[in-house]
Design a protein around this motif. Sequence first.
Motif, PDB file in Angstrom:
ATOM      1  N   LEU A  76       0.831  -1.204   0.000  1.00 37.06           N
ATOM      2  CA  LEU A  76       0.000   0.000   0.000  1.00 37.06           C
ATOM      3  C   LEU A  76       0.868   1.258   0.000  1.00 37.06           C
ATOM      4  CD1 LEU A  76      -2.779   1.308   0.109  1.00 37.06           C
ATOM      5  CD2 LEU A  76      -2.732   1.069   2.598  1.00 37.06           C
ATOM      6  N   LYS A  77       1.870   1.261   0.846  1.00 36.74           N
ATOM      7  CA  LYS A  77       2.755   2.423   0.930  1.00 36.74           C
ATOM      8  C   LYS A  77       3.436   2.667  -0.421  1.00 36.74           C
ATOM      9  CE  LYS A  77       6.422   4.416   3.715  1.00 36.74           C
ATOM     10  NZ  LYS A  77       7.585   4.136   4.552  1.00 36.74           N
ATOM     11  N   ALA A  78       3.933   1.586  -1.025  1.00 39.60           N
ATOM     12  CA  ALA A  78       4.621   1.700  -2.313  1.00 39.60           C
ATOM     13  C   ALA A  78       3.677   2.253  -3.392  1.00 39.60           C
ATOM     14  CB  ALA A  78       5.163   0.335  -2.742  1.00 39.60           C
ATOM     15  N   ARG A  79       2.441   1.780  -3.386  1.00 37.75           N
ATOM     16  CA  ARG A  79       1.474   2.207  -4.413  1.00 37.75           C
ATOM     17  C   ARG A  79       1.072   3.668  -4.209  1.00 37.75           C
ATOM     18  NH1 ARG A  79       0.272   2.801  -9.227  1.00 37.75           N
ATOM     19  NH2 ARG A  79      -1.887   2.591  -9.869  1.00 37.75           N
ATOM     20  N   VAL A  80       0.914   4.084  -2.948  1.00 40.73           N
ATOM     21  CA  VAL A  80       0.568   5.484  -2.665  1.00 40.73           C
ATOM     22  C   VAL A  80       1.703   6.404  -3.133  1.00 40.73           C
ATOM     23  CG1 VAL A  80       0.249   7.167  -0.785  1.00 40.73           C
ATOM     24  CG2 VAL A  80      -1.092   5.065  -0.816  1.00 40.73           C
ATOM     25  N   ILE A  81       2.942   6.000  -2.871  1.00 42.56           N
ATOM     26  CA  ILE A  81       4.089   6.798  -3.299  1.00 42.56           C
ATOM     27  C   ILE A  81       4.129   6.882  -4.832  1.00 42.56           C
ATOM     28  CG2 ILE A  81       6.632   6.840  -3.406  1.00 42.56           C
ATOM     29  CD1 ILE A  81       6.554   5.680  -0.486  1.00 42.56           C
ATOM     30  N   GLU A  82       3.860   5.744  -5.474  1.00 43.99           N
ATOM     31  CA  GLU A  82       3.843   5.697  -6.939  1.00 43.99           C
ATOM     32  C   GLU A  82       2.783   6.647  -7.514  1.00 43.99           C
ATOM     33  OE1 GLU A  82       4.663   1.677  -9.023  1.00 43.99           O
ATOM     34  OE2 GLU A  82       2.507   1.983  -9.145  1.00 43.99           O
ATOM     35  N   LEU A  83       1.580   6.585  -6.936  1.00 43.76           N
ATOM     36  CA  LEU A  83       0.494   7.457  -7.416  1.00 43.76           C
ATOM     37  C   LEU A  83       0.820   8.928  -7.151  1.00 43.76           C
ATOM     38  CD1 LEU A  83      -2.611   5.389  -6.265  1.00 43.76           C
ATOM     39  CD2 LEU A  83      -1.922   5.830  -8.626  1.00 43.76           C
ATOM     40  N   TYR A  84       1.429   9.173  -6.001  1.00 48.97           N
ATOM     41  CA  TYR A  84       1.814  10.539  -5.646  1.00 48.97           C
ATOM     42  C   TYR A  84       2.812  11.088  -6.662  1.00 48.97           C
ATOM     43  CZ  TYR A  84       3.697  14.434  -2.939  1.00 48.97           C
ATOM     44  OH  TYR A  84       4.104  15.673  -2.539  1.00 48.97           O
ATOM     45  N   ASN A  85       3.815  10.274  -7.014  1.00 47.83           N
ATOM     46  CA  ASN A  85       4.820  10.694  -7.992  1.00 47.83           C
ATOM     47  C   ASN A  85       4.205  10.887  -9.385  1.00 47.83           C
ATOM     48  OD1 ASN A  85       6.916  10.819  -6.162  1.00 47.83           O
ATOM     49  ND2 ASN A  85       7.459   8.682  -6.432  1.00 47.83           N
ATOM     50  N   GLU A  86       3.270  10.010  -9.755  1.00 45.78           N
ATOM     51  CA  GLU A  86       2.570  10.167 -11.044  1.00 45.78           C
ATOM     52  C   GLU A  86       1.837  11.503 -11.052  1.00 45.78           C
ATOM     53  OE1 GLU A  86      -0.021   6.824 -11.750  1.00 45.78           O
ATOM     54  OE2 GLU A  86       1.666   5.439 -11.803  1.00 45.78           O
ATOM     55  N   GLY A  87       1.233  11.855  -9.943  1.00 48.42           N
ATOM     56  CA  GLY A  87       0.518  13.130  -9.817  1.00 48.42           C
ATOM     57  C   GLY A  87       1.449  14.305  -9.993  1.00 48.42           C
ATOM     58  N   LEU A  88       2.640  14.203  -9.425  1.00 47.42           N
ATOM     59  CA  LEU A  88       3.632  15.271  -9.541  1.00 47.42           C
ATOM     60  C   LEU A  88       4.055  15.444 -10.988  1.00 47.42           C
ATOM     61  CD1 LEU A  88       6.071  14.799  -6.510  1.00 47.42           C
ATOM     62  CD2 LEU A  88       4.197  16.416  -6.732  1.00 47.42           C
ATOM     63  N   GLU A  89       4.250  14.310 -11.693  1.00 49.91           N
ATOM     64  CA  GLU A  89       4.650  14.363 -13.092  1.00 49.91           C
ATOM     65  C   GLU A  89       3.577  15.043 -13.946  1.00 49.91           C
ATOM     66  OE1 GLU A  89       5.694  10.359 -14.275  1.00 49.91           O
ATOM     67  OE2 GLU A  89       7.209  10.301 -12.707  1.00 49.91           O
ATOM     68  N   LYS A  90       2.313  14.684 -13.656  1.00 52.36           N
ATOM     69  CA  LYS A  90       1.209  15.286 -14.411  1.00 52.36           C
ATOM     70  C   LYS A  90       1.111  16.777 -14.164  1.00 52.36           C
ATOM     71  CE  LYS A  90      -1.673  11.216 -14.580  1.00 52.36           C
ATOM     72  NZ  LYS A  90      -2.628  10.494 -13.756  1.00 52.36           N
ATOM     73  N   ALA A  91       1.462  17.184 -12.947  1.00 46.48           N
ATOM     74  CA  ALA A  91       1.324  18.601 -12.576  1.00 46.48           C
ATOM     75  C   ALA A  91       2.410  19.470 -13.218  1.00 46.48           C
ATOM     76  CB  ALA A  91       1.366  18.734 -11.062  1.00 46.48           C
ATOM     77  N   GLN A  92       3.488  18.842 -13.685  1.00 45.88           N
ATOM     78  CA  GLN A  92       4.604  19.612 -14.254  1.00 45.88           C
ATOM     79  C   GLN A  92       4.329  20.043 -15.684  1.00 45.88           C
ATOM     80  OE1 GLN A  92       8.042  17.152 -13.659  1.00 45.88           O
ATOM     81  NE2 GLN A  92       8.236  17.726 -11.515  1.00 45.88           N
TER      82      GLN A  92
END
Length: 92
Positions: A76-92
């Motif tokens: 769960l922790k790994a997946r949340v971090i992954e989704l968080y990073n994907e969100g950051l990439e989209k925001a750039q």
Amino acid sequence: MSEPLPAVVLAAHEKYVSHIMLCADCYAPKKRHCPTGLILRIEYDAQFLMTITDLRWRRILLLRESDQNPANADGLKARVIELYNEGLEKAQ
Ligand SMILES: [Zn+2]
């Protein structure tokens, strides 16, 4: 009034529920999951956690969930971090 859940969360929930209803090895009340069920559960929990915009609150819920379901914790922790990073990439 609370916000409706995003489609991605509803879709993850639907997939999880559809699986555990038919799977003989999964038993949700006892938090028992087969490998597939566990992956689907983690995806649903992670997608749900990502709807929480208050990062401090999201972290508290993640820790609580990890405490209650140690079998899911790392995934769960790994997946949340992954989704968080994907969100950051989209925001750039
Ligand atoms: Zn299963």
